[in-house]
Design a protein around this motif. Structure first.
Motif, short mmCIF file in Angstrom:
data_model
loop_
_atom_site.label_atom_id
_atom_site.label_comp_id
_atom_site.label_asym_id
_atom_site.label_seq_id
_atom_site.Cartn_x
_atom_site.Cartn_y
_atom_site.Cartn_z
N LEU B 36 0.82 -1.22 0.00
CA LEU B 36 0.00 0.00 0.00
C LEU B 36 0.86 1.27 0.00
N LEU B 38 3.42 1.78 -2.04
CA LEU B 38 4.13 2.00 -3.31
C LEU B 38 3.85 3.35 -3.95
N ASN B 39 2.58 3.64 -4.15
CA ASN B 39 2.25 4.84 -4.92
C ASN B 39 2.49 6.13 -4.14
N TYR B 44 9.44 5.45 -6.33
CA TYR B 44 8.68 4.40 -7.02
C TYR B 44 7.79 5.03 -8.09
N ARG B 45 7.19 6.15 -7.78
CA ARG B 45 6.33 6.82 -8.76
C ARG B 45 7.12 7.16 -10.02
N GLU B 46 8.38 7.54 -9.84
CA GLU B 46 9.19 7.92 -10.99
C GLU B 46 9.75 6.70 -11.72
N LEU B 47 10.26 5.73 -10.97
CA LEU B 47 11.00 4.63 -11.59
C LEU B 47 10.19 3.35 -11.74
N THR B 90 3.00 7.51 6.30
CA THR B 90 1.61 7.96 6.27
C THR B 90 0.74 6.90 5.61
N ALA B 91 1.27 6.28 4.55
CA ALA B 91 0.47 5.31 3.80
C ALA B 91 0.37 3.97 4.51
N CYS B 92 1.33 3.67 5.37
CA CYS B 92 1.43 2.30 5.93
C CYS B 92 0.35 2.01 6.97
N LYS B 348 -2.93 20.07 9.31
CA LYS B 348 -4.02 21.04 9.48
C LYS B 348 -3.50 22.40 9.92
N LYS B 366 -2.71 19.68 -5.76
CA LYS B 366 -2.83 18.22 -5.91
C LYS B 366 -1.48 17.59 -5.64
#
Lengths: 483, 447
Positions: B36, B38-39, B44-47, B90-92, B348, B366
């Motif tokens: 979860l 990865l993105n 990773y987003r680049e390569l 944050t994603a984990c 915040k 974004k």
């Protein structure tokens, strides 16, 4: 498990692959290939080569290269799958789609989008969000998993209950066949003439062809969304609520259930607002026109109360709703906090038999001395028991597989299925005879042989090998491996 | 180069890490390789390769711990390419503290792996000899200032000479921060009284390089604090926070700096210790991690220190904010510094402060949670990847139509400014949240 080729040999093939797809998109060194021996489920063998194509032409040419060298080809999206669909059973070339991630066309007027298979599920929804649309299938891994992988596994998600699974949202595909030929299925509109080949490819787990372009349907965001959290002191009250809601003829957009053990782990991880002292919660989402949602909400609340709910909380704004969902969507991973390893199962039963199934799971956990959490897409009877263990203890690992197998058999016995949305992959191929007759499986194999006669695409997946019977094929290993 | 000889798989064998701090089982075993993260990972987003994803990096660390692979060139390459932006945390869903892992792995690399001699010298010289030393910093600052103000810099940049420079020196040269006059050093050891009744007594953490090139930001921070009832103490003996050293694996040097800061700030009674640099704040709050396995006598003092540490936006958002501000009709967008948003989980507070400024329009950016490529000195040592990330960031900024990018970390400000300088809209400004507040308070005067 795999018979990997020598480094010199791999380097030579890599050179040819690089001529097709480019120099910096081929991996052949052992230390790099090591990173492609796992997915979201398990660790298996290493591939001989990993190639990252950027066009359909690349895919077709690499497939032909693999054929000339008698190498299997395995497609891989983000590697978040939970049945071992993208791992390698006997060497071969992994085609990684992480660089084919362009959204090729967004056609809002006709409610569709054309994408490359490496596009991340949530990224598509974000890209069309400003227009008031989204892509409906929402697997819990949607922030990382790719649409190509979703097509291969026919992925579902919490909102499957109202909106259907991936196959209900795919209009057409471009597919590279095992001989390297490129075909197009479906059309940009619903119900094209001829055979529904799109339907055949969706969920075929990379065994019939490799998808290189997908046309999907976009869904308009509902006018109103209402998310309720129903809190229970007894698990049975929650499960009977599920049955009553559907009996009343209400179809929520999502109807999720989490038991006390699971919700406490989630609460620690995401502070989603699930009360730690409850025995179970239902996460109920209603969508549609404002008035209809309000009316349904009143009905749902009445059903909950009739089933002894302790309290019903309504998300007051988008932020509160996101919080509740974040908890649910991060549920599997949250198990990492309370146990070094866990094994997630995926089965389906008729939703009316949820209480019975919960008792069975509880009893199996006690018998094998394992902690098992429960999280259900309750509305459609899709179970995800989460079995905790420590892989450093070999005894525990063995018991985990036994308990999981028993649960799967119980699903089959109740007239359900051995997978609701994670796919068969490598993990459940030996369980297929539990729900299909020999003739059923033979017919599927016949169809496979038309497209994939040499078993060169994703071999070792979906179909039973016949060597084992009714056993889960997962390697439970120590370390970062979940098993 | 290799720490342990390559061995055949599937035989239990000793860890590939040397003695001392290393990635811990208690931390990495939480990773379930669900993917979860990865993105969320910029590299990773680049390569798009596992080796440069959080899951993959953890897997590599685990394989070293298991003795399956050594700490070799390949391992170092992928650990080096990590920005340590901690978006993966944050994603984990499992709560894997990735920062701890990568920082421990870098400690191992720094201690046991032999980098090319010149590179190794430069790293040690800059991070251990210059940055932590006020007098050397000041000396270099003076030379740089002379270079920038004499016109020599412009001459060299316009001459095209840099095109002949080796590697990516030309790109790196333009990242050099503008030296300000005066340096902030003269403020150290002073106390700035509150405007109006004193409500809080706080200490200000001034940073290291910020003393040279962010005097005006530091002054703005002081003005905003005193206008919010703070008496601000700026202890004299404070030094560099050690963040760059932690990120590069110089853990002993970082510990030395930490001990000094703990001593300086722990004594007197402050309501808070405040920084305007998210990168510093994150490591300052994590000082206890440095003393968990070494020099453990400092663990308790480190905890006391970190409990009082606050980012300036965190502090201001939690108090009753002075709202006597003038209308500031700007269209701004906010880029989350990774070490504020991901490492400190503060998202915040800065937005709350921006929304408190009358007339200001905040347009959400974004992918504001994706790193801009700054990452301490990453944009210098991994310039190519940093430039790729910056290009994506500038594209998103363009979509907002904002005339000012607001962020909350000096490092990010430099990187974003370098992006703007080369963009189609070079008039766009980069400001720190407190600089905007300061402007709204009419704070153009020196205290």
């Amino acid at each position: 498990m795999s018979e990997n080729k020598s480094e010199t040999w791999r380097k030579a093939i890599a050179g040819q692959a690089a001529k097709i797809a480019g120099d910096d998109v081929v991996l052949w060194r052992a230390e790099d290939l090591m990173l492609y021996e796992y997915d979201g489920l398990s660790t298996m063998g290493k591939p001989d080569l990993v190639v990252f194509p950027s066009t359909t032409q690349h895919v077709s040419e690499i497939v032909k290269l693999a054929n000339r060298n008698n190498l299997p080809v395995i497609a891989r999206g983000a590697g978040t799958g939970l049945s071992g669909g993208a791992v390698v059973s006997s060497g071969g070339i992994v085609l990684g789609f992480s660089r084919m991630k362009k959204i090729l066309e967004i056609d809002i007027e006709n409610q569709r989008a054309r994408v490359q298979p490496g596009v991340v599920n949530l990224d598509l929804s974000l890209a069309v969000s400003d227009f008031g649309y989204y892509y409906a299938p929402d697997p819990s891994s949607q922030k990382a998993c790719t649409l190509g992988g979703n097509v291969a596994e026919n992925s579902g998600g919490p909102h499957t209950l109202a909106y259907g699974v991936t196959t209900n949202h795919v209009l057409g595909l471009e597919v590279v066949l095992p001989n390297g030929e490129v075909i197009h299925t479906g059309a940009a509109y619903l119900d094209p003439p001829g055979y529904d080949l799109t339907g055949l490819f969706v969920g075929s787990e990379g065994t019939l062809g490799i998808v290189t372009e997908i046309t999907v349907r976009l869904t308009r965001k509902p006018e109103a969304v209402k998310t309720l959290l129903a809190i229970y002191d007894r698990v049975h009250d929650a499960t009977s609520t599920v049955a009553s809601i559907t009996a009343e003829g209400i179809t929520p957009a999502a109807l999720e259930m989490l038991d006390g053990f699971t919700l406490r782990a989630i609460e620690d991880a995401t502070h989603a607002g699930y009360p730690r002292d409850s025995a179970a919660v239902l996460l109920i989402e209603l969508e549609g026109l404002r008035e209809a949602v309000e009316e349904e909400s009143t009905q749902v609340e009445a059903v909950c109360r009739a089933n002894c709910v302790r309290q019903i909380r309504v998300a007051q704004n988008a932020e509160e709703r996101d919080k509740l969902w974040q908890g649910r969507k991060n549920a599997f991973g949250a198990m990492g906090r309370i146990s070094p390893n866990y094994y997630v199962q995926d089965g389906v039963i008729p939703r009316t038999r949820l209480p019975e199934m919960l008792d069975f799971i509880g009893e199996a956990g006690a018998r094998y001395d394992l902690r098992i959490g429960n999280i259900f897409h309750a509305g459609d009877g899709n179970l995800h028991p989460l079995i905790m263990f420590d892989a450093r203890d070999a005894g525990q690992s063995g018991r985990v597989l036994k308990a999981a197998s028993e649960i799967m058999m119980k699903c089959a016995e109740m007239g359900g299925s051995i997978t609701g949305e994670h796919g068969v992959g490598i993990e459940k191929s030996e369980l297929m005879p539990l729900i299909f007759s020999e003739q059923d499986i033979e017919m599927m194999k016949t169809i496979k042989s038309i497209f994939n006669p040499k078993d060169s695409f994703n071999p070792g997946k979906v179909f039973p090998t016949g060597k084992l019977c009714g056993e889960l094929r997962v390697q439970i290993s120590e370390g970062a491996a979940r098993g | 180069m290799a720490l342990a000889p390559p061995q055949t798989p599937d035989v239990p064998r000793a860890s590939g890490y040397g003695p001392g701090e290393a990635p811990k089982w208690e931390v990495y075993s939480k990773c379930t390789h669900c993917g979860l993260c990865l993105n969320s990972c910029p590299t990773y987003r680049e390569l798009g390769v596992e080796m440069d994803s959080p899951r993959g990096r953890i897997y590599q660390m685990v394989q070293v711990a298991k003795g399956r692979v050594p700490v070799n060139e390949s391992f170092v390459q992928h650990i080096d390419l990590c920005l340590d932006c901690r978006a993966c945390e944050t994603a984990c869903p499992s709560g894997v503290e990735y920062g701890r892992l990568v920082e421990a792995a870098r400690g191992q690399i720094q201690t046991y792996y032999q980098r090319p001699v010149f590179e190794s010298f430069l790293r040690r010289f800059f991070l251990c000899q210059v940055v932590p030393n006020r007098f050397r910093l000041e000396l270099i600052g003076n030379i740089l200032r002379l270079y920038q103000r004499s016109g020599l810099e412009r001459l060299i940049q316009t001459s095209g000479l840099l095109r002949w420079a080796p590697g990516r020196l030309a790109n790196v040269a333009q990242l050099a921060p503008r030296m300000e006059k005066p340096f902030f050093f003269h403020r150290l050891g002073t106390i700035v009284p509150a405007v109006g009744p004193r409500k809080y007594r706080v200490a200000f953490f001034a940073g290291c390089i910020a003393n040279l090139s962010f005097t005006s930001l530091n002054e703005a921070t002081l003005r905003v604090l005193v206008k919010n009832g703070c008496e601000v103490v700026i202890p004299k003996a404070q030094g560099c926070c050690g963040a760059l050293q932690v990120h590069a694996g110089f853990r002993d040097v970082a510990r030395k700096l930490a001990r000094q800061n703990i001593q300086v700030f722990n004594g007197p009674d402050f309501d808070a210790v405040i920084t305007n640099a998210a990168g510093c704040g994150s490591v300052l709050k994590e000082y206890p991690q440095l003393f968990e396995d070494a020099q453990t006598a400092f663990l308790e003092p480190a905890r006391k220190f970190s409990n009082r540490m606050q980012d300036v936006s965190e502090f201001l958002a939690a108090i009753e904010l002075n709202r006597e501000m003038k209308a500031t009709p700007l269209k701004v967008t906010y880029q989350d510094p990774c070490h504020l948003g991901h490492a400190q989980r503060i998202r915040k507070a800065p937005r709350l402060l921006l929304n408190a400024i009358p007339g200001l329009e905040l347009v959400e950016l974004k992918e504001s949670e994706v790193c801009c490529g700054s990452a301490g000195i990453y944009n210098i040592i991994q310039n190519e990847m940093a430039e790729r990330l910056l290009a994506s960031k500038m594209q998103r900024v363009d979509e907002t139509g904002a005339d000012t990018i607001v962020t909350a970390n000096p490092g990010c400000m430099l990187q974003l400014r370098s992006g703007i300088a080369r963009s189609a809209n070079p008039a766009r400004k980069v400001m720190h949240v407190v600089e905007l507040l300061d402007q709204a308070y009419n704070g153009d005067h020196l205290l």
